[in-house]
Every structure is written in structure tokens, then in C-alpha cells.
Design an enzyme around this catalytic site. Structure first.
Site: not given
Ligand code: ZN
Length: 198
Positions: A49, A75-76, A79-80, A136
Site C-alpha cells: 500500500h 505516511h502510515d 498511525e499504525d 492514499d
Molecule cells: Zn495509507
């Protein structure tokens, strides 16, 4: 042509430094997302992704904005994964870290609130953040392989929401706007086509 980011990462304008920076970001994000899989029937590795998002951004900007591409790869991560803003700042510079932060949800909020906030706030974000969100939102393969009616309905809801987020991102980069529309239409067609299976 290229701006310097970070301390000691970017020593000049040489293309070789850029290549090192981007491959470093790729290695970093692959390690951070190592155990994660996408939803959807194929269960793709999550890094697929972020690789797709970075590729979409690179193509849409003709490779002219390495900060955006590196942030696309990362980018993630905040957050993740266990990645912190400080870590990104130290490794990839403040510009990259700030951009990642701009597209990072507050995970302490319930999911429906986070999704609503994304629709409400995206229009006020920076041009780079808008481009990143738009890329995204069009990396949607995991929503195109419904395995039952429940997943199908969730996917329909996702596409509706993605269109609302995309609305707030339009007008910065024509290629990304067009690519989103094409991906969105294609995704909905697949969903409609799969309806007869359930
Ligand atoms: Zn993403």
C-alpha cells in the site's frame, strides 16, 4: 532544484543523496509494517500500500518532490506502528515528519469520529497533505475483493467516504484528481459486479 531536509541527511544537490534517502525510507517503512497485511482476499503485505501511494505521488509530480514521495512511503508509520514523530524527524527531517503528522489520525478517537474529522479538516491542510490523502484514497484494492455481503456493504460505505475526503483534496494536482476518479469508478464497477455473488 532540491531543498535540503534534515541534519546531515542531505549534503548537497546530488541525485545520489536522493536515491539513498528514498531507499532508506523504503527500508524503514518495510521493517515497520513487517507483520501487517491489507484487508481483502489477497491479504497483500501492508508495504504494498505505501509503495503504491509513493509511486502515485512520484508519477503525479514527475519525481519533482522527494519530500512528498518519502512522506508517502512513511505516511502510515506513526498511525499504525510504534514510530514516533521525533524518530521521523531525526531520520528524515522536519519537513517529512510534519507532513506525515498532517495525515496522521488521532487514534485515541473512535473510528467514526476520525473518519468524519478527515472529511471536515482535509480542505484546510497543506497542498502536499492533500495530494498524499488523494493518493492514499485511491489505493483501494483491499476494498475491491468483497468476500461476503457484509464486506461488500462496508466497501460501499468506504467508497462513499473516500469520495467525500477526495472532494476536499481536489485542485492541487490534476493528474491525481483524474487518477482518483478513474480508480474510484473502476472500484465501484468491481463492487457492483460482485453483488450477484452474494
Ligand atoms: Zn495509507
Amino acid at each position: 532544484l532540491w531543498r535540503r531536509i534534515g541534519n546531515g541527511i542531505w549534503k548537497g544537490d546530488a541525485m545520489s543523496d536522493l536515491v539513498v534517502l528514498i531507499t532508506k525510507a523504503f527500508d524503514f517503512t518495510a521493517r515497520k509494517h513487517v507483520g501487517q497485511r491489507r484487508k481483502g482476499a489477497d491479504q497483500e503485505p501492508y508495504v504494498n500500500h505505501v509503495a503504491e501511494v509513493a509511486r502515485l505521488l512520484a508519477e503525479a509530480t514527475n519525481g519533482q518532490d522527494p519530500v512528498l514521495i518519502v512522506a508517502g512511503l512513511l505516511h502510515d508509520t506513526v498511525e499504525d506502528t510504534d514510530t514516533t514523530y521525533e524518530k521521523l524527524k531525526a531520520e528524515f527531517g522536519q519537513e517529512v515528519a510534519n507532513l506525515v503528522l498532517e495525515v496522521t489520525d488521532d487514534k485515541s478517537l473512535p473510528k467514526d469520529v476520525r473518519k468524519r474529522l478527515q472529511v471536515e479538516t482535509v480542505g484546510k491542510k497543506s497542498d502536499r497533505a492533500k495530494m498524499l490523502k488523494l493518493a492514499d484514497q485511491q489505493s483501494v484494492r483491499d476494498h475491491q475483493q468483497p468476500t461476503d455481503r457484509l464486506v461488500l456493504e462496508a466497501a460501499e460505505g468506504y467508497f462513499e467516504w473516500a469520495a467525500q475526503v477526495a472532494e476536499g483534496c481536489r485542485g492541487v494536482n490534476g493528474a491525481l484528481d483524474e487518477a482518483f476518479d478513474a480508480a474510484h469508478v473502476a472500484g465501484i464497477e468491481v463492487l457492483v459486479g460482485s453483488k450477484s455473488n452474494f
